[in-house]
Design an enzyme around this catalytic site. Structure first.
Site, short mmCIF file in Angstrom:
data_model
loop_
_atom_site.label_atom_id
_atom_site.label_comp_id
_atom_site.label_asym_id
_atom_site.label_seq_id
_atom_site.Cartn_x
_atom_site.Cartn_y
_atom_site.Cartn_z
N ASP A 199 1.04 -1.21 0.14
CA ASP A 199 -0.02 -0.14 -0.10
C ASP A 199 0.98 1.49 0.19
O ASP A 199 1.97 1.23 0.35
CB ASP A 199 -1.04 -0.07 1.20
CG ASP A 199 -1.78 1.07 1.14
OD1 ASP A 199 -2.35 1.78 -0.33
OD2 ASP A 199 -3.31 1.14 2.02
C1 BGC Z 1 -4.68 3.66 0.24
C2 BGC Z 1 -5.11 2.39 -1.18
C3 BGC Z 1 -4.87 2.84 -2.37
C4 BGC Z 1 -3.76 3.67 -2.25
C5 BGC Z 1 -2.86 4.75 -3.70
C6 BGC Z 1 -4.16 3.63 -0.21
O1 BGC Z 1 -3.85 5.07 0.91
O2 BGC Z 1 -5.01 2.38 1.33
O3 BGC Z 1 -6.55 1.47 -0.79
O4 BGC Z 1 -5.25 2.24 -2.95
O5 BGC Z 1 -3.42 4.81 -1.64
O6 BGC Z 1 -4.10 5.79 -4.22
#
Ligand code: BGC
Length: 750
Positions: free
Chosen positions: A289
């Site tokens: 993530d």
């Molecule tokens: C989130 C993810 C997301 C990623 C990219 C993160 O803050 O937890 O779900 O895909 O950002 O934007």
């Protein structure tokens, strides 16, 4: 909108080197010339062979190139997007042009193409209803169609990796991201989210499944340590991932922010190496993530294959310089780096992205509107309907519509999954202007959609700000529809109480007219202190781009109310495993534990059943405009599988959709909770019609995880098979004798 505000929370994570110094491949040597033959581009070969062949042709720098991602949006002065990334996108990973390996263009998320910034008009895409709403349809076909639709918009927008597939269980009803996920039961969540991922990947693009694992609250998400025993994790949250993975074979897994039993999820040997790659034999790649990578050697050795947005969010771009050093020192083996690159390559070959490069194309928004509307209307749950207040009688002359901005639109959830609405925002100036905002209402007005359908009625709207005026309008109306909203989003958790005086508004309106129906637009469960006073309650969730139409179609009975709850609505905080939410939103860097050993695998209804708590509304509950009878339940065990069959008959006067649910329990007890969902089916029936439904029960809901034997075992003996309309309404019972069995540790064919 930039994400610097919320990302700035864990300041230690924001010390990344300057982007300019580390632009893609700037540190790489001049690559060798393109090879004469590129056998890995032969689509007749399988993805593994192709990945092996491509890997052999790669230089060390090229291998390192495809395991490191860049953020695709500006973050104020802290970070400027690399120019190769699509503007406002979640991420970009360079390709290897000389070998014909495409770049990876990553976009969020599970309800549609969600961007992180840029010109609002260019960001407009179709939004599905929330993940919770889609799960509430209990109809995997709709989940697949929705996934296929948003995946096609991703492809037509130039993206080949979609960060979809949120399948974290509702362990914590206050979790601000529950709306992105598939509810509280591993089978239901796994089946529904799996179907959606399959739909996304049907566009020859990569989908993730996320956030692996035990990422069940937003408060302290970057630091919290989820404590749980192995058997409990395997029988709950991990099982949801397992089912969804079996169904959809996602090419990528996104590991989560939080820690699990001491180690961060993205450097967690147990989660990544042991469960995912060894036990499940998962062949795809694990991406972190955004901001979830914490090391080079430890993460790589624990099974992380690709660092996402490393310069923007991680303390260091770990999978660049630090990983090179770790390789040089022998802390990470060459074989491991090869495995990392091979897994990424495999995802690209297996998805079809290589043969079918993405390109920007027109989107048929009108066709997509129908898909999201169908999903939304089947997900709307009729929770209460005293005296048949709904569907709205054709004879109702005067209808009051109150509150919730129902005159202009429907609410959506905030954070990285936020899709920008076609036609612009229906409401301005409410909620935070920056991350995880803005708070967005899609311009699909329930009021307008009702007026179109009820031309003979006098429909008046009051915004609800003036409670006395709203009550006065209610008193002079035949029926009242009060719309109440609760905005949830990424990075914060939700009080289960409606805010901004909405409870008082509903109470006042219901006091003025008992024929009041409350229409909720919420991410998940909320308390209803006014429940005894109102005649009806409809849970519409965040219903997506066509939400107003979907709500009006259900309220007027143009379609049946056929959603069922994928989550328990608690009656009080005292009923929850953790009445007080752990962590402190004001101390985002302070480490703390969340004790999931309290409920273990008894998540949601299982906890309520075990404790004997009476929920406000039970898992699986939802009324229809017609009635159904279940009969002739039979259960049999043959060749290691339990089959269940029964008759469903529509005993009412109109066509409707039933969702018969099958729950199982061992006669002698001994599970984490009295019963587990073992199967379900949505069936449409004309008045008086009946059908025989046959279900084959997946063996996992009958099994327990045996830590010592490292496997699933089904205890031989008698099991009760209960059939009904919710987890608390299972009148029909049968017994079946099941032989003892050992199940594979890995993924099974479903
Ligand atoms: C989130 C993810 C997301 C990623 C990219 C993160 O803050 O937890 O779900 O895909 O950002 O934007």
């Amino acid at each position: 909108m930039i994400r610097s505000t919320w990302r700035a929370l864990p300041l230690a994570l924001m010390l990344g080197a300057s982007a300019a110094a580390l632009a893609p491949a700037a540190w790489a040597k001049t690559p060798p010339a393109a090879p004469a033959a590129k056998p890995w581009l032969d689509p007749k070969l399988d993805a593994d062979t192709r990945a092996d062949l491509a890997l052999k042709a790669m230089t060390q720098d090229e291998k390192m190139t495809i395991i490191f991602g860049y953020f695709g949006a500006d973050m104020g002065d802290k970070y400027k997007r690399v120019p190769q990334a699509l503007p406002g996108s979640a991420g970009y990973v360079p390709g290897i042009a000389r070998l014909g390996i495409p770049a990876q263009f990553q976009t969020d998320a599970g309800v549609g193409v969600a961007t992180q910034g840029g010109e609002p008009k260019k960001r407009e895409r179709t939004a599905l209803p929330s993940g919770m709403a889609t799960t509430a349809t209990w109809n995997p076909k709709l989940a697949f169609q929705g996934g296929a639709m948003i995946g096609s918009e991703a492809r037509s927008s130039g993206f080949n990796v979609m960060l979809a597939g949120g399948v974290n269980l509702v362990r914590e009803p206050r979790n601000g991201r529950n709306f992105e996920y598939g509810g509280e039961d591993p089978l239901l969540a796994g089946v529904m989210v799996g179907a959606q991922i399959k739909g996304v990947q049907s566009n020859a693009i990569v989908s993730t499944i996320k956030h692996y694992a035990l990422n069940n609250q937003e408060t302290g998400r970057f630091v919290l340590d989820a404590k749980i025993g192995e058997a409990d994790a395997r029988t709950s949250d991990l099982l949801a991932f397992q089912f969804a993975t079996e169904i959809s074979d996602p090419h990528s897994v996104m590991c989560a922010y939080n820690r699990v039993n001491g180690d961060y999820a993205c450097q967690n040997d147990f989660l990544l190496n042991k469960v995912l790659k060894q036990d499940w034999k998962y062949k795809g790649y694990v991406m972190s993530d955004w901001g979830a990578t914490h090391s080079a050697a430890k993460a790589a050795n624990a099974g992380l294959d690709q660092e996402s947005a490393g310069q923007a969010f991680d303390k260091e771009p770990f999978f660049q310089g630090p990983l090179k050093e770790a390789l040089a020192k022998g802390e990470v083996s060459q074989a491991r780096l090869d495995d990392m690159a091979r897994r990424v390559l495999r995802g690209l070959f297996a998805s079809g992205v290589v043969e079918k490069p993405v390109k920007i194309a027109d989107i048929d928004f009108a066709a997509h509107a129908k898909i999201t509307r169908a999903d939304a209307e089947e997900g709307i749950v009729l929770l209460k309907n005293d005296g048949g207040l709904l569907p709205l009688a054709k004879t109702a002359r005067k209808i009051a519509v109150i509150g919730g901005h129902a005159d202009v639109g429907v609410l959506s959830g905030g954070g990285s999954s936020q899709v920008y609405p076609i036609g612009g925002r229906a409401v301005q100036g409410e909620g935070p202007a920056t991350w995880p905002g803005p708070m967005i209402y899609f311009p699909s007005s329930p009021l307008k959609a009702l007026k179109v359908r009820l031309p003979g009625a006098d429909i008046q709207f009051a915004d609800g700000k003036d409670v006395a005026a709203a009550a006065k309008l209610a008193a002079s109306s035949d029926i009242v529809l009060v719309f109440a909203t609760q905005w949830n989003g990424e990075s914060f958790d939700s009080p289960l109480t409606l805010e901004n005086g909405q409870d008082a508004l509903i109470d006042a309106v219901a006091s003025a007219n008992a024929k009041t129906v409350v229409v909720l637009e919420t991410g998940g469960p909320v308390f209803m202190p006014w429940l005894g006073k109102v005649g009806g309650v409809v849970e519409a969730w965040y219903p997506g781009s066509e939400g107003g139409e979907a709500i009006a179609r259900v309220l007027t009975g143009e379609v049946d109310a056929s959603g069922r709850l994928p989550v328990t609505f608690p009656a009080s905080l005292a009923q929850l495993p953790r009445p007080v939410l752990d962590g402190d939103p004001n101390m985002p860097e302070a480490l703390f534990d969340v004790d999931y050993t309290i409920e273990g695998a008894a998540v949601g209804y299982k906890w309520f059943d075990k404790k004997g708590h009476q929920p406000l509304f039970a898992f699986g509950h939802g009324l229809s405009y017609t009635t159904f009878a279940y009969a002739n339940l039979q259960a049999a065990s043959k060749d290691g599988r339990v089959t269940v069959s029964f008759d469903v008959r529509n005993t009412g006067a109109r066509t409707g959709k039933a969702v018969p649910q099958v729950y199982v329990s061992p006669k002698t007890g001994g599970w984490e909770a009295p019963r587990r969902l073992a199967g379900f089916k949505k069936v449409e029936l004309a008045p008086g019609a009946s059908t025989r439904v046959s279900l084959t029960v997946d063996p996992r809901p009958l099994a327990t995880w045996n830590e010592k034997a490292h496997g699933w075992s089904v205890a031989g003996g008698d099991y009760i098979v209960a059939l009904g309309a919710s987890s608390r309404d299972t009148a029909a019972r049968a017994e079946v004798s099941v032989p003892a069995a050992t199940l594979p540790v890995g993924l099974m064919t479903r």
